[in-house]
Design a protein around this motif. Structure first.
Motif, PDB file in Angstrom:
ATOM      1  N   ARG A  36       0.826  -1.202   0.000  1.00 25.01           N
ATOM      2  CA  ARG A  36       0.000   0.000   0.000  1.00 25.01           C
ATOM      3  C   ARG A  36       0.860   1.251   0.000  1.00 25.01           C
ATOM      4  NH1 ARG A  36      -5.175  -1.603   3.793  1.00 25.01           N
ATOM      5  NH2 ARG A  36      -5.137  -3.852   3.349  1.00 25.01           N
ATOM      6  N   ASP A  37       0.246   2.358  -0.411  1.00 26.94           N
ATOM      7  CA  ASP A  37       0.974   3.616  -0.396  1.00 26.94           C
ATOM      8  C   ASP A  37       0.925   4.232   1.006  1.00 26.94           C
ATOM      9  OD1 ASP A  37      -1.532   4.815  -0.095  1.00 26.94           O
ATOM     10  OD2 ASP A  37      -1.640   5.489  -2.176  1.00 26.94           O
ATOM     11  N   ASP A  38       1.489   5.422   1.140  1.00 25.52           N
ATOM     12  CA  ASP A  38       1.582   6.050   2.470  1.00 25.52           C
ATOM     13  C   ASP A  38       0.217   6.355   3.063  1.00 25.52           C
ATOM     14  OD1 ASP A  38       4.324   5.957   2.367  1.00 25.52           O
ATOM     15  OD2 ASP A  38       4.542   7.988   1.579  1.00 25.52           O
ATOM     16  N   GLY A  40       9.275  -0.094  -5.197  1.00 30.05           N
ATOM     17  CA  GLY A  40      10.433   0.255  -4.394  1.00 30.05           C
ATOM     18  C   GLY A  40      10.520  -0.471  -3.063  1.00 30.05           C
ATOM     19  N   SER A  41      11.678  -0.312  -2.421  1.00 30.65           N
ATOM     20  CA  SER A  41      11.972  -1.058  -1.198  1.00 30.65           C
ATOM     21  C   SER A  41      11.084  -0.681  -0.033  1.00 30.65           C
ATOM     22  CB  SER A  41      13.438  -0.850  -0.795  1.00 30.65           C
ATOM     23  OG  SER A  41      14.306  -1.427  -1.733  1.00 30.65           O
ATOM     24  N   GLU A  42      10.732   0.594   0.077  1.00 27.21           N
ATOM     25  CA  GLU A  42       9.946   1.013   1.230  1.00 27.21           C
ATOM     26  C   GLU A  42       8.587   0.327   1.257  1.00 27.21           C
ATOM     27  OE1 GLU A  42       9.005   5.105   3.708  1.00 27.21           O
ATOM     28  OE2 GLU A  42       9.388   5.221   1.553  1.00 27.21           O
ATOM     29  N   VAL A  43       7.918   0.275   0.106  1.00 29.29           N
ATOM     30  CA  VAL A  43       6.616  -0.389   0.029  1.00 29.29           C
ATOM     31  C   VAL A  43       6.772  -1.883   0.273  1.00 29.29           C
ATOM     32  CG1 VAL A  43       4.669  -0.951  -1.472  1.00 29.29           C
ATOM     33  CG2 VAL A  43       5.624   1.358  -1.483  1.00 29.29           C
ATOM     34  N   ALA A  44       7.802  -2.492  -0.348  1.00 27.61           N
ATOM     35  CA  ALA A  44       8.019  -3.931  -0.176  1.00 27.61           C
ATOM     36  C   ALA A  44       8.354  -4.274   1.266  1.00 27.61           C
ATOM     37  CB  ALA A  44       9.128  -4.410  -1.111  1.00 27.61           C
ATOM     38  N   ASN A  45       9.189  -3.476   1.886  1.00 20.60           N
ATOM     39  CA  ASN A  45       9.549  -3.738   3.282  1.00 20.60           C
ATOM     40  C   ASN A  45       8.346  -3.602   4.206  1.00 20.60           C
ATOM     41  OD1 ASN A  45      12.116  -4.083   2.346  1.00 20.60           O
ATOM     42  ND2 ASN A  45      12.946  -2.213   3.253  1.00 20.60           N
ATOM     43  N   ARG A  46       7.505  -2.610   3.924  1.00 22.68           N
ATOM     44  CA  ARG A  46       6.298  -2.430   4.734  1.00 22.68           C
ATOM     45  C   ARG A  46       5.369  -3.624   4.563  1.00 22.68           C
ATOM     46  NH1 ARG A  46       5.431   2.899   3.697  1.00 22.68           N
ATOM     47  NH2 ARG A  46       4.106   2.466   1.896  1.00 22.68           N
ATOM     48  N   ALA A  47       5.230  -4.116   3.325  1.00 22.82           N
ATOM     49  CA  ALA A  47       4.398  -5.300   3.083  1.00 22.82           C
ATOM     50  C   ALA A  47       4.970  -6.518   3.806  1.00 22.82           C
ATOM     51  CB  ALA A  47       4.285  -5.573   1.588  1.00 22.82           C
ATOM     52  N   ALA A  48       6.297  -6.648   3.779  1.00 26.40           N
ATOM     53  CA  ALA A  48       6.931  -7.778   4.465  1.00 26.40           C
ATOM     54  C   ALA A  48       6.673  -7.732   5.963  1.00 26.40           C
ATOM     55  CB  ALA A  48       8.433  -7.784   4.180  1.00 26.40           C
ATOM     56  N   ALA A  59       7.684 -21.445   0.139  1.00 28.46           N
ATOM     57  CA  ALA A  59       7.891 -20.116   0.715  1.00 28.46           C
ATOM     58  C   ALA A  59       8.660 -19.187  -0.206  1.00 28.46           C
ATOM     59  CB  ALA A  59       8.615 -20.234   2.055  1.00 28.46           C
ATOM     60  N   ALA A  60       9.349 -19.730  -1.216  1.00 27.09           N
ATOM     61  CA  ALA A  60      10.031 -18.860  -2.176  1.00 27.09           C
ATOM     62  C   ALA A  60       9.026 -18.023  -2.958  1.00 27.09           C
ATOM     63  CB  ALA A  60      10.889 -19.683  -3.129  1.00 27.09           C
ATOM     64  N   GLY A  61       7.764 -18.431  -2.962  1.00 30.52           N
ATOM     65  CA  GLY A  61       6.737 -17.595  -3.568  1.00 30.52           C
ATOM     66  C   GLY A  61       6.624 -16.256  -2.859  1.00 30.52           C
ATOM     67  N   LEU A  62       6.861 -16.243  -1.553  1.00 28.62           N
ATOM     68  CA  LEU A  62       6.901 -14.982  -0.804  1.00 28.62           C
ATOM     69  C   LEU A  62       8.031 -14.103  -1.309  1.00 28.62           C
ATOM     70  CD1 LEU A  62       6.316 -16.284   2.822  1.00 28.62           C
ATOM     71  CD2 LEU A  62       4.917 -14.549   1.709  1.00 28.62           C
ATOM     72  N   ASP A  63       9.206 -14.704  -1.488  1.00 31.11           N
ATOM     73  CA  ASP A  63      10.345 -13.939  -1.989  1.00 31.11           C
ATOM     74  C   ASP A  63      10.040 -13.341  -3.358  1.00 31.11           C
ATOM     75  OD1 ASP A  63      12.517 -14.671   0.084  1.00 31.11           O
ATOM     76  OD2 ASP A  63      11.781 -16.624  -0.544  1.00 31.11           O
ATOM     77  N   LEU A  64       9.419 -14.142  -4.217  1.00 31.44           N
ATOM     78  CA  LEU A  64       9.115 -13.660  -5.561  1.00 31.44           C
ATOM     79  C   LEU A  64       8.102 -12.523  -5.531  1.00 31.44           C
ATOM     80  CD1 LEU A  64       9.341 -13.841  -8.620  1.00 31.44           C
ATOM     81  CD2 LEU A  64       7.595 -15.630  -8.579  1.00 31.44           C
ATOM     82  N   CYS A  65       7.031 -12.687  -4.790  1.00 25.30           N
ATOM     83  CA  CYS A  65       5.999 -11.646  -4.751  1.00 25.30           C
ATOM     84  C   CYS A  65       6.532 -10.353  -4.140  1.00 25.30           C
ATOM     85  CB  CYS A  65       4.769 -12.144  -3.994  1.00 25.30           C
ATOM     86  SG  CYS A  65       3.839 -13.433  -4.873  1.00 25.30           S
ATOM     87  N   LEU A  66       7.331 -10.464  -3.091  1.00 26.52           N
ATOM     88  CA  LEU A  66       7.925  -9.264  -2.503  1.00 26.52           C
ATOM     89  C   LEU A  66       8.909  -8.617  -3.469  1.00 26.52           C
ATOM     90  CD1 LEU A  66       8.454 -10.500   1.154  1.00 26.52           C
ATOM     91  CD2 LEU A  66       6.972  -8.610   0.436  1.00 26.52           C
ATOM     92  N   HIS A  67       9.625  -9.433  -4.230  1.00 27.02           N
ATOM     93  CA  HIS A  67      10.524  -8.895  -5.259  1.00 27.02           C
ATOM     94  C   HIS A  67       9.749  -8.093  -6.291  1.00 27.02           C
ATOM     95  CE1 HIS A  67      13.460  -8.682  -8.507  1.00 27.02           C
ATOM     96  NE2 HIS A  67      12.569  -9.260  -9.290  1.00 27.02           N
ATOM     97  N   VAL A  68       8.594  -8.600  -6.693  1.00 28.38           N
ATOM     98  CA  VAL A  68       7.784  -7.893  -7.683  1.00 28.38           C
ATOM     99  C   VAL A  68       7.261  -6.578  -7.118  1.00 28.38           C
ATOM    100  CG1 VAL A  68       5.617  -7.998  -8.979  1.00 28.38           C
ATOM    101  CG2 VAL A  68       7.180  -9.944  -9.003  1.00 28.38           C
ATOM    102  N   VAL A  69       6.824  -6.599  -5.856  1.00 32.22           N
ATOM    103  CA  VAL A  69       6.399  -5.350  -5.224  1.00 32.22           C
ATOM    104  C   VAL A  69       7.558  -4.362  -5.184  1.00 32.22           C
ATOM    105  CG1 VAL A  69       5.599  -4.296  -3.071  1.00 32.22           C
ATOM    106  CG2 VAL A  69       4.602  -6.448  -3.847  1.00 32.22           C
ATOM    107  N   ARG A  70       8.739  -4.852  -4.841  1.00 36.00           N
ATOM    108  CA  ARG A  70       9.930  -3.999  -4.803  1.00 36.00           C
ATOM    109  C   ARG A  70      10.225  -3.438  -6.193  1.00 36.00           C
ATOM    110  NH1 ARG A  70      13.722  -4.121  -0.984  1.00 36.00           N
ATOM    111  NH2 ARG A  70      12.891  -6.093  -0.246  1.00 36.00           N
ATOM    112  N   ARG A  71      10.121  -4.289  -7.202  1.00 30.51           N
ATOM    113  CA  ARG A  71      10.382  -3.859  -8.571  1.00 30.51           C
ATOM    114  C   ARG A  71       9.368  -2.816  -9.030  1.00 30.51           C
ATOM    115  NH1 ARG A  71      10.411  -8.048 -13.671  1.00 30.51           N
ATOM    116  NH2 ARG A  71       8.313  -7.220 -14.054  1.00 30.51           N
ATOM    117  N   ASP A  72       8.120  -2.998  -8.631  1.00 34.89           N
ATOM    118  CA  ASP A  72       7.052  -2.093  -9.057  1.00 34.89           C
ATOM    119  C   ASP A  72       7.033  -0.782  -8.281  1.00 34.89           C
ATOM    120  OD1 ASP A  72       6.258  -4.032 -10.833  1.00 34.89           O
ATOM    121  OD2 ASP A  72       4.453  -4.619  -9.710  1.00 34.89           O
TER     122      ASP A  72
END
Length: 331
Positions: free
Chosen positions: A35-37, A187-195, A172-185
């Motif tokens: 999600r956004d801010d 950025g890290s801040e959104v992906a880290n917050r989702a994680a 569980a590598a599916g988690l890594d992949l989905c978070l990678h896609v969020v990061r790619r789309d």
């Protein structure tokens, strides 16, 4: 039910018979927490089956989705969760039902296509992976290679990003992949917050090889967790193995052994990954110059940061910042 028309990225999860429960739940969990801010979701996630009816799940129950295959043509991203190799004929003789094949034929035309775990078999069966790099669960590597020799299979990684087609390793590598896609789309801040919302690591370094032979450590707590937390708060300082071992109140030899048991990495590998991740976050979320980012992440110099970032993500700090922080200072 159609996707919403509010501009969110449309993710369709195509569930085949014999779906693995954890794989099924990962995409909605990760993408719905991105999600956004202001708390607005970046993705709209819908789940479908090839005919809109229920499918059998390895957990001993059936899954009845809200949608049928009609949503596949609308999707910006289609994700196929892993399938039980004990159930699906797909892994016995290569057969797909006519309904499954028809749904997959639409799915593979999506702008972005992703598979979790053994669903790489389905993509390979449709010819999508021919001549392309991919991965799947390490346990089925030999079977996959015999069936699909034209696929450039890499069994040692957690996921493979080949642009418009992405595949992940087991479960569980599916988690890594989905978070990678969020990061790619986004950025890290959104992906880290989702994680954090999912209570998982924002990324895991290393590959599948760390899981193949080594059993999961006994659930007796993490002996090196305090040292890792101690180091995270001091990334801007020189940190050596002796200091980390002292923070854990262990000898260097014991600390190194326990650290690898608990993380799959050496202390130095882990520390480098933490420094790179912190540098990425600073590049995305601040206007600090590259020299300052390098010092705050513990690389000392911009030259060192450039080398490590290029080795990790393939781009320079300035290019990375332009990609993930529009309008930021890149000096």
């Amino acid at each position: 039910m159609p996707f919403p028309t509010d501009g969110r990225h449309k993710v369709a999860v195509l569930v085949l018979d014999g779906v693995v429960p954890l794989d099924l739940g990962i995409p909605a969990q990760v993408f719905n927490t991105a999600r956004d801010d202001a708390g607005r979701r970046h993705y709209a996630v819908r789940t479908c089956t090839p005919d809109g009816g229920p499918v059998w799940c390895t957990g001993g129950f059936k899954v009845l989705p809200d949608d049928g295959p009609e949503i596949l043509a609308e999707a910006d991203t289609v994700i196929i969760p892993g399938i039980s190799t004990d159930h699906a004929a797909l892994f016995v003789d290569g057969d797909l039902t006519a309904v499954e094949r028809a749904a997959l034929a639409v799915a593979v035309r999506a702008p972005r296509l992703m598979s979790i775990c053994t669903a790489a078999f389905a993509l390979a069966e449709m010819g999508v992976l021919d001549g392309r790099p991919a991965t799947t669960h390490w346990f089925y590597v030999d079977r996959f290679r015999r069936r699909f020799p034209r696929v450039l299979l890499d069994p040692d990684v957690l996921f493979v990003d080949d642009g418009d087609v992405l595949t992940s390793a087991g479960v569980a590598a599916g988690l890594d992949l989905c978070l990678h896609v969020v990061r790619r789309d986004h950025g890290s801040e959104v992906a880290n917050r989702a994680a954090r919302r999912c209570v998982v690591q924002p990324w895991r370094d290393g590959g599948q090889s760390q899981f193949i032979e080594r059993p999961v450590p006994a659930a007796n707590g993490s002996a090196t967790a305090a040292a890792r937390e101690w180091a995270r708060h001091r990334l801007h300082e020189p940190i050596d193995l002796d200091a980390m071992a002292r923070a854990a109140r262990m000898s260097v030899r014991t600390f190194t052994r326990r650290f690898r048991e608990e993380t799959g990495l050496s202390p130095n590998q882990w520390l480098l990954a933490e420094r790179v991740e912190h540098a990425r976050l600073l590049l995305e979320t601040t206007d600090l110059g590259v020299d300052t980012v390098a010092r705050r992440a513990g690389f000392g110099t911009a030259v060192s940061l450039r080398a490590h970032l290029h080795r990790t993500v393939g781009v320079s700090p300035a290019t990375y910042r332009r990609t993930f922080r529009a309008g930021a200072v890149t000096a």
